[in-house]
Design an enzyme around this catalytic site. Structure first.
Site, PDB file in Angstrom:
ATOM      1  N   TYR A  54      22.069   0.218 -27.254  1.00  0.00           N
ATOM      2  CA  TYR A  54      22.314   0.343 -25.811  1.00  0.00           C
ATOM      3  C   TYR A  54      22.090  -0.990 -25.096  1.00  0.00           C
ATOM      4  O   TYR A  54      21.564  -1.935 -25.692  1.00  0.00           O
ATOM      5  CB  TYR A  54      21.446   1.448 -25.201  1.00  0.00           C
ATOM      6  N   HIS A  60      14.431   3.532 -23.165  1.00  0.00           N
ATOM      7  CA  HIS A  60      15.114   4.508 -22.294  1.00  0.00           C
ATOM      8  C   HIS A  60      14.090   5.042 -21.302  1.00  0.00           C
ATOM      9  O   HIS A  60      12.946   5.290 -21.683  1.00  0.00           O
ATOM     10  CB  HIS A  60      15.565   5.749 -23.067  1.00  0.00           C
ATOM     11  N   GLU A  64      -7.786  -4.302 -20.305  1.00  0.00           N
ATOM     12  CA  GLU A  64      -6.775  -4.518 -21.346  1.00  0.00           C
ATOM     13  C   GLU A  64      -7.271  -5.581 -22.316  1.00  0.00           C
ATOM     14  O   GLU A  64      -7.710  -6.645 -21.903  1.00  0.00           O
ATOM     15  CB  GLU A  64      -5.446  -4.932 -20.686  1.00  0.00           C
ATOM     16  N   GLN A  65      -7.145  -5.274 -23.620  1.00  0.00           N
ATOM     17  CA  GLN A  65      -7.643  -6.226 -24.616  1.00  0.00           C
ATOM     18  C   GLN A  65      -6.810  -7.506 -24.707  1.00  0.00           C
ATOM     19  O   GLN A  65      -7.336  -8.572 -25.025  1.00  0.00           O
ATOM     20  CB  GLN A  65      -7.706  -5.568 -25.996  1.00  0.00           C
ATOM     21  N   ASP A  93      -0.073   7.605 -26.139  1.00  0.00           N
ATOM     22  CA  ASP A  93      -0.158   7.485 -27.598  1.00  0.00           C
ATOM     23  C   ASP A  93      -1.579   7.664 -28.107  1.00  0.00           C
ATOM     24  O   ASP A  93      -1.786   7.966 -29.282  1.00  0.00           O
ATOM     25  CB  ASP A  93       0.368   6.118 -28.059  1.00  0.00           C
ATOM     26  N   GLY A 133       1.610   3.663 -20.193  1.00  0.00           N
ATOM     27  CA  GLY A 133       0.881   4.833 -19.716  1.00  0.00           C
ATOM     28  C   GLY A 133      -0.295   4.448 -18.828  1.00  0.00           C
ATOM     29  O   GLY A 133      -0.475   5.009 -17.735  1.00  0.00           O
ATOM     30  N   ARG A 157      12.175  -3.482 -22.068  1.00  0.00           N
ATOM     31  CA  ARG A 157      10.836  -2.921 -21.954  1.00  0.00           C
ATOM     32  C   ARG A 157       9.875  -3.859 -21.226  1.00  0.00           C
ATOM     33  O   ARG A 157       9.031  -3.429 -20.427  1.00  0.00           O
ATOM     34  CB  ARG A 157      10.343  -2.652 -23.387  1.00  0.00           C
ATOM     35  N   ALA A 203       6.847   6.899 -24.344  1.00  0.00           N
ATOM     36  CA  ALA A 203       6.280   6.308 -23.127  1.00  0.00           C
ATOM     37  C   ALA A 203       6.468   7.279 -21.962  1.00  0.00           C
ATOM     38  O   ALA A 203       5.614   7.382 -21.068  1.00  0.00           O
ATOM     39  CB  ALA A 203       6.946   4.976 -22.823  1.00  0.00           C
ATOM     40  N   LEU A 217     -12.412  -3.027 -25.358  1.00  0.00           N
ATOM     41  CA  LEU A 217     -13.521  -2.066 -25.319  1.00  0.00           C
ATOM     42  C   LEU A 217     -14.144  -1.944 -26.708  1.00  0.00           C
ATOM     43  O   LEU A 217     -13.440  -1.718 -27.693  1.00  0.00           O
ATOM     44  CB  LEU A 217     -13.017  -0.690 -24.877  1.00  0.00           C
TER      45      LEU A 217
END
Ligand SMILES: Cc1cc2nc3c(=O)[nH]c(=O)nc-3n(C[C@H](O)[C@H](O)[C@H](O)COP(=O)(O)OP(=O)(O)OC[C@H]3O[C@@H](n4cnc5c(N)ncnc54)[C@H](O)[C@@H]3O)c2cc1C
Length: 377
Positions: free
Chosen positions: A210, A47, A34-35, A289, A15, A103, A302, A125
């Site tokens: 899949y 998917h 980003e941590q 999320d 996201g 992914r 997602a 953060l």
């Protein structure tokens, strides 16, 4: 203190990464924090429905994803024991492809579309201080930065959600998901003939299977299995073939073959939250999320994070960053109903179990929606 208007995004998951790209493409000055020290290629598939591929089209990565992913024609549901077909849902004709993909490959491609120098790793953060004119962000390593608005794309344990609503642990759903990747050659001896995207169901559990590549040389399965709560320390723990055989006793021979072929399998507690009473306050706003975590059974968690990113970008473009409050109201007014509906259906785990029309999810084109007024939000 910054002289230009700046957006800080906290969290570079699927996201946050989408928000960074879309906002930068729209001309905003964006930095993303980003941590994690870096991203590894997590062992999982995902998917991406046509509703999201339309956003990837706008981002300029639709063709690459079309080449990267597998293109199932249908989502099949079958009885886990008898193998009887329960549904056969067409995945074509929604204005873009439906793909299943690794992914990690998807995330790496998304990250490559963010402007060089604007992704900051190792930035956990810790605190936020909002003044009349800006937000001061302090990270665990002591670095301080300032932004006009802060987008919380920091996942289910969001620090920014906590700032808005107070500390509250997510709810354990009572189910876990097992995840495993299986190389195609490991299954060769079984001569299995099963569909490209299939969910095996019984009353209280399931296994979704899949391909994760366009070459169809790697399978992935993900389950939903009832499980007592345990002391969750991280996102997942190791599971085993033995545990899988036990969980899927009596299941169809194809499922047994998949378990026999499993080299390693992990187990993830499925957690969620009830819909939040607010999505933003002052200069802080949530997406994905951080805002509406859900059990993953519609394969749209997602997707909703990426739709949020696209709608938030659209609303900021519409009214301008200076009027961020109106933009946030507009964003919530145009997202809350859809995201909450997906959250409810996903948590219920009923999606496509029987023959139904998925057009309200897959046929949706975020860019074709007229914007609803944000006043009532
Ligand atoms: C088993 C399973 C299967 C799934 N399958 C699908 C599927 O097929 N399709 C689908 O659409 N969705 C699926 N989902 C859901 C999907 O994974 C999530 O909805 C999605 O990852 C949410 O993205 P996000 O960017 O909001 O949050 P996240 O992916 O959780 O990213 C949050 C980021 O923020 C970072 N962060 C957290 N706190 C801080 C901090 N304080 N400072 C800085 N950085 C921070 C984290 O390190 C992380 O990188 C599945 C989920 C599970 C568990």
């Amino acid at each position: 203190m910054p002289s230009t208007q700046k957006i800080a995004i906290v969290g570079a998951g699927l996201g946050g990464a989408a928000a960074a790209t879309l906002l930068q493409q729209a001309g905003f000055d964006v930095d993303i924090y980003e941590q994690a020290p870096e991203f590894s290629r997590l062992g999982a598939g995902i998917h991406m429905g046509p509703n999201i591929m339309k956003i990837f089209r706008r981002m300029g990565i639709e063709k690459q994803l079309d080449l990267m992913g597998s293109h199932p024609d249908f989502w099949f549901s079958r009885d886990g024991q008898t193998g009887d077909y329960l549904s056969r849902i067409p995945l074509k004709d929604y204005g873009a492809s439906y793909i299943t993909v690794h992914r990690g490959d998807l995330h790496a491609l998304q990250m490559s579309t963010i402007k060089p120098g604007t992704v900051h790793f190792n930035k956990r953060l810790e605190t936020l201080e909002e003044t009349d004119t800006q937000v001061r962000l302090t990270f665990a390593d002591g670095e301080v930065t300032y932004a006009d608005i802060v987008i919380g794309a920091d996942g289910i344990n969001s620090r920014i959600r906590e700032e808005l609503l107070g500390a509250e642990k997510p709810l354990y759903s009572g189910w876990v998901a097992h995840r495993a990747l299986i190389r195609g050659d490991q299954l060769a001896k079984y001569d299995l003939k099963f569909e490209d995207c299939i969910k095996w169901w019984t009353e209280d559990r399931h296994m979704m299977v899949y391909y994760t590549t366009g070459k169809r040389d790697e399978y992935y399965y993900v389950t939903g299995v009832p499980h007592p709560e345990w002391d969750f320390q991280g996102a997942f723990v190791d599971s085993s073939r033995e545990e899988m055989f036990e969980a899927f006793q009596g299941y169809h021979p194809t499922v047994q073959a998949l378990i026999e072929s499993t080299q390693s399998v992990t187990k993830w507690p499925l957690r969620n939250r009830n819909p939040l009473p607010l999505w933003s306050r002052g200069r802080l706003v949530l997406l994905g999320d951080a805002c509406h975590p859900m059990k993953p059974h519609m394969a749209q968690g997602a997707g909703m994070a990426i739709e949020d990113a696209a709608m938030l970008t659209r609303c900021l473009q519409e009214v301008g960053l200076s009027d961020y409050r109106t933009a946030f109201e507009l964003y919530e007014a145009n997202r809350k109903e859809r995201a909450s509906r997906v959250q409810a259906v996903s948590n219920a785990n009923t999606w496509l179990r029987t023959q139904e029309d998925p057009a309200w999810v897959y046929g949706y084109d975020l860019y074709a929606q007229p914007l609803k007024s944000g006043v009532a939000a």
